[in-house]
Design an enzyme around this catalytic site. Sequence first.
Site, mmCIF file in Angstrom:
data_model
loop_
_atom_site.group_PDB
_atom_site.id
_atom_site.type_symbol
_atom_site.label_atom_id
_atom_site.label_comp_id
_atom_site.label_asym_id
_atom_site.label_seq_id
_atom_site.Cartn_x
_atom_site.Cartn_y
_atom_site.Cartn_z
ATOM 1 C CB SER A 203 31.941 46.931 30.454
ATOM 2 O OG SER A 203 31.590 47.088 31.807
ATOM 3 C CG ASP A 344 23.920 46.230 32.373
ATOM 4 O OD1 ASP A 344 24.256 45.642 33.411
ATOM 5 O OD2 ASP A 344 24.737 46.663 31.542
ATOM 6 C CG HIS A 373 27.360 44.327 32.243
ATOM 7 N ND1 HIS A 373 27.226 45.687 32.105
ATOM 8 C CD2 HIS A 373 28.704 44.080 32.257
ATOM 9 C CE1 HIS A 373 28.417 46.252 32.063
ATOM 10 N NE2 HIS A 373 29.339 45.298 32.148
#
Length: 454
Positions: A203, A344, A373
């Site tokens: 991320s 996502d 995610h």
Amino acid sequence: MGAFLSLFMAAAFRPRLYFAADPAFIGVRKVPNSKQIENASLSDLVTAQCPTLLKQFRPAWWLTGGHLQTFWSAIGDFTKVDKVEYERTLLRTVDGGTLGLDFTGPPNSELLAETTPVIVVLHGLTGGSHESYVRAILAPACTTVDRGGLGYRAVVVNFRGCAGVPLTSPRLYSGGTTDDIRTALMYISSLYPNAPLLGIGFSLGANVLTRYLAEEGERSRLNAGCVLASPWDFVANIEALDSTLFRRVVYSRTLGQNLVTLANRHVDALAKFPDSPMTAALPAVRSMNRPLLTEFDQAMTRLCGGPSPPFPFPSARDYYVWASSHNLLPKIRVPLLAINAADDPLVPRLPVDTDRYTLSPWVVFSVTAEGGHLGWFEKDNSSRFGVKRWITKPVLEWMQLMGEVAVDTRRMIPLRQADGFTKEEGRDDIGYLQVEGGGHVVGVEDQDGLLAGL
């Protein structure tokens, strides 16, 4: 008809792979530990050595869709799986900040060969080495070969103020600031000068890793990288995050509140810096109740998310434009595997969604149809309703390819001592000094008040 439907479904669940028109050629060993070297294209190597990227990912039927995959990453109980324990080293940076490096590896790691690969991890927004997505990779990567693992060492670089790392300067981290990973890599490479260093980012940490590789080019201290669920184009994805009431309430406000909680932990530390922009912004931040991510970034990150220059920025949007990494992909000069899920909810816009995208010959971009995610949960056949992370297998295949098959061609950049710090030749603005503190860290212990998995 049934056979056709099966083929159609298999194709629908198979990741889409993107390469540059002319993929890079990489030196590889003909057999493990051999001195016989040959060149092979990145696309051929991925096809041969990373077979999971060519196979379908089917999410567990009770976790279909990006929202459920993402929710489970945040609220699932992962304390009984992928247990990893670390030894923490604290590094003081030139500007007075502190980084927490959490080291782990197989039992008796001191007996490993000096060429044993080292995985260097960058975590997500407010995470750390305790995160389940980190441990899902490191637990098998650091398990001994005779027990089915890779037998590698690993280091998690915990950002300033995260995962119990003290805040010793009036500065946060951000998605675009790369000096801290650059500093950490100086230290790690000095410990393991003959080992391949393999980066993996999750991320926000994926964005930082991509920017580092693009900025360093052929000078990268990492042999290769892997980035999972990177936010890429901050402007486009923040706008998408704020485009619907559901995303604003569920995701943007959760991320914003996590950052407020993190900032509140360091009130006493910031009292030592009464004249800093971060301290000045703290009262407004502390008064926020579940702010949007953009509201927190406007109040604090744009001011103190990195060194000056380029901080402070006139607005959060200016920071987002600067911090994005999608436009830096052509500058990558070491092998990089990027994996995102098409569903996502935090990153709905990907660099490969447009005909205008340009990849470096060194980049492999994989997009799964589902996974959310940092989820990618599939059914674990060893239990009735258990799940495991599909993403573990392709990442380990990539790490093994880059750690054992690919030839190390890095140029070692000399280090020097100056003003009590270890610094790079030719640079005076970054460096490290090991300081007291750290100790044993148990990886399954979450950080109270922070929603994990993001």
